[in-house]
Design an enzyme around this catalytic site. Structure first.
Site, PDB file in Angstrom:
ATOM      1  N   HIS A 186      43.021  38.749  43.492  1.00  0.00           N
ATOM      2  CA  HIS A 186      43.841  39.961  43.486  1.00  0.00           C
ATOM      3  C   HIS A 186      44.697  40.047  42.225  1.00  0.00           C
ATOM      4  O   HIS A 186      45.294  41.075  41.951  1.00  0.00           O
ATOM      5  CB  HIS A 186      44.736  39.994  44.727  1.00  0.00           C
ATOM      6  N   SER A 187      44.755  38.974  41.479  1.00  0.00           N
ATOM      7  CA  SER A 187      45.560  38.901  40.264  1.00  0.00           C
ATOM      8  C   SER A 187      44.662  38.553  39.075  1.00  0.00           C
ATOM      9  O   SER A 187      43.926  37.552  39.121  1.00  0.00           O
ATOM     10  CB  SER A 187      46.630  37.818  40.428  1.00  0.00           C
TER      11      SER A 187
END
Length: 136
Positions: free
Chosen positions: A14-15
């Protein structure tokens, strides 16, 4: 699948920073030279937190050498995004596979195995074995 070609590895988080750091760690710990192709697909196209089908597809295409692509993910919606992409036969390269493994330990094991010439089944098995790594 192509004989002698390495399995590609895609690391989805997600990052963007986490995906890139895990990729750097896995490549570094695998020896750095002669490593299998590895790509990070983290965050959204605008740099936010989340997952992007577009970034995952681009990463998979960039590492595909014809021997399959092992895709490791961090959290729930990343799993759902990859599963959705796998349902559409035109989105990811043939032989792409979602691998059920811990992201960091699994990535290291997958890159080491792929860099040693393992096929997709063996790369997946190595990554999955990371669930068994004991820390105490």
């Amino acid at each position: 699948m192509s004989d002698g070609a390495p399995v590609g590895i895609v690391l989805v988080s997600h990052s963007a920073q986490v995906a890139a750091a895990v990729a750097d760690l896995a490549v570094g710990l695998s020896g750095g030279k002669g490593t299998a192709p590895v790509a990070a697909a983290g965050g959204t196209p605008d740099g936010g937190l989340g997952t992007s089908a577009e970034l995952i597809t681009a990463a998979a295409l960039s590492v595909d050498r014809g021997a399959g692509v092992a895709i490791l993910v961090d959290l729930g919606s990343a799993v759902l995004t990859v599963k959705t992409l796998l349902l559409d036969e035109d989105e990811l390269p043939p032989g792409s596979r979602l691998v059920d493994a811990p992201l960091v330990e699994g990535a290291v094991a997958a890159v080491v195995a792929a860099s040693a010439g393992a096929d997709l089944d063996a790369v997946e098995a190595a990554a999955r074995e990371a669930y068994e790594y004991r820390k105490v």
